[in-house]
Design a protein around this motif. Structure first.
Motif, PDB file in Angstrom:
ATOM      1  N   TYR A  87      -0.838  -8.520  11.614  1.00 17.48           N
ATOM      2  CA  TYR A  87      -1.939  -8.264  12.541  1.00 17.48           C
ATOM      3  C   TYR A  87      -2.550  -6.880  12.285  1.00 17.48           C
ATOM      4  N   SER A  88      -1.695  -5.882  12.151  1.00 16.23           N
ATOM      5  CA  SER A  88      -2.183  -4.516  11.916  1.00 16.23           C
ATOM      6  C   SER A  88      -2.950  -4.406  10.607  1.00 16.23           C
ATOM      7  N   LEU A  89      -2.417  -5.031   9.562  1.00 18.40           N
ATOM      8  CA  LEU A  89      -3.085  -4.974   8.264  1.00 18.40           C
ATOM      9  C   LEU A  89      -4.451  -5.651   8.319  1.00 18.40           C
ATOM     10  N   VAL A  90      -4.515  -6.836   8.877  1.00 15.54           N
ATOM     11  CA  VAL A  90      -5.785  -7.564   8.931  1.00 15.54           C
ATOM     12  C   VAL A  90      -6.790  -6.807   9.797  1.00 15.54           C
ATOM     13  N   LEU A  94      -9.876  -5.024   7.880  1.00 19.23           N
ATOM     14  CA  LEU A  94     -11.226  -5.526   8.112  1.00 19.23           C
ATOM     15  C   LEU A  94     -12.116  -4.462   8.774  1.00 19.23           C
ATOM     16  N   LYS A  95     -11.519  -3.605   9.561  1.00 21.92           N
ATOM     17  CA  LYS A  95     -12.300  -2.549  10.211  1.00 21.92           C
ATOM     18  C   LYS A  95     -12.828  -1.535   9.196  1.00 21.92           C
ATOM     19  N   TYR A  96     -11.986  -1.140   8.255  1.00 26.10           N
ATOM     20  CA  TYR A  96     -12.362  -0.067   7.335  1.00 26.10           C
ATOM     21  C   TYR A  96     -12.688  -0.526   5.918  1.00 26.10           C
ATOM     22  N   ARG A  97     -12.274  -1.740   5.517  1.00 19.39           N
ATOM     23  CA  ARG A  97     -12.473  -2.178   4.134  1.00 19.39           C
ATOM     24  C   ARG A  97     -13.129  -3.553   4.035  1.00 19.39           C
ATOM     25  N   TYR A  98     -13.945  -3.903   5.006  1.00 19.71           N
ATOM     26  CA  TYR A  98     -14.570  -5.221   5.010  1.00 19.71           C
ATOM     27  C   TYR A  98     -15.521  -5.436   3.842  1.00 19.71           C
ATOM     28  N   ARG A  99     -15.912  -4.377   3.154  1.00 18.94           N
ATOM     29  CA  ARG A  99     -16.777  -4.505   1.975  1.00 18.94           C
ATOM     30  C   ARG A  99     -16.014  -4.328   0.666  1.00 18.94           C
ATOM     31  N   ASP A 100     -14.741  -4.049   0.758  1.00 14.18           N
ATOM     32  CA  ASP A 100     -13.919  -3.771  -0.418  1.00 14.18           C
ATOM     33  C   ASP A 100     -13.483  -5.089  -1.055  1.00 14.18           C
ATOM     34  N   GLU A 101     -13.987  -5.351  -2.236  1.00 16.33           N
ATOM     35  CA  GLU A 101     -13.707  -6.611  -2.927  1.00 16.33           C
ATOM     36  C   GLU A 101     -12.211  -6.814  -3.186  1.00 16.33           C
ATOM     37  N   LEU A 107      -6.579 -10.359   0.669  1.00 14.63           N
ATOM     38  CA  LEU A 107      -6.536 -10.993   1.992  1.00 14.63           C
ATOM     39  C   LEU A 107      -6.703 -12.506   1.873  1.00 14.63           C
ATOM     40  N   ASN A 108      -7.625 -12.945   1.033  1.00  9.68           N
ATOM     41  CA  ASN A 108      -7.834 -14.374   0.808  1.00  9.68           C
ATOM     42  C   ASN A 108      -6.570 -15.025   0.221  1.00  9.68           C
ATOM     43  N   ILE A 109      -5.969 -14.373  -0.748  1.00  8.15           N
ATOM     44  CA  ILE A 109      -4.734 -14.892  -1.350  1.00  8.15           C
ATOM     45  C   ILE A 109      -3.638 -14.970  -0.295  1.00  8.15           C
ATOM     46  N   ALA A 110      -3.544 -13.938   0.536  1.00 10.62           N
ATOM     47  CA  ALA A 110      -2.528 -13.916   1.590  1.00 10.62           C
ATOM     48  C   ALA A 110      -2.740 -15.070   2.573  1.00 10.62           C
TER      49      ALA A 110
END
Length: 121
Positions: A87-90, A94-101, A107-110
């Motif tokens: 939960y903390s990681l997501v 998403l808050k700080y790296r939502y544009r980071d490929e 995240l998608n793999i996870a």
């Protein structure tokens, strides 16, 4: 050895994880390996959360990339995560790296690994 994963949460470079890799190799054929990897996975996620929270401007991209690769590797090996760590990681990611490929790719793999079957989440 039980306190080592907590030290990796604060690791500022990939070299800090060399000890973890060495311990993993020593434990390769033991019953303790899965437990060790679970602790490393938790430390990796907590470390990424700390990096994202403190480096909102993405100025440590190289360290983050190596941590994301480590996270992906540990997710494949362990196959489950602590719900609070996840939960903390997501949330923070998403808050700080939502544009980071790189973050979004891992995240998608996870998501695919963790939600492909009934999981603890």
């Amino acid at each position: 050895m039980d306190q080592l994963p907590a030290a990796f949460e604060r690791a500022e470079s990939e070299e800090s994880w060399t000890v973890a890799d060495a311990i993993s190799r020593v434990l390769e054929n033991s019953e303790e390996l899965h437990s060790w990897r679970r602790r490393l996975l938790s430390a990796c996620m907590k470390g990424l959360v700390a990096m994202y929270s403190s480096n909102k401007d993405e100025n440590k991209q190289e360290v983050e990339r190596s941590m994301l690769l480590r996270l992906e590797e540990l997710l494949h090996a362990v196959g489950e995560v602590d719900p609070d760590d996840w939960y903390s990681l997501v949330k923070t990611g998403l808050k700080y790296r939502y544009r980071d490929e790189a973050f979004l790719k891992v995240l998608n793999i996870a998501f695919q690994l963790l939600y492909k079957k009934e999981s603890s989440l």
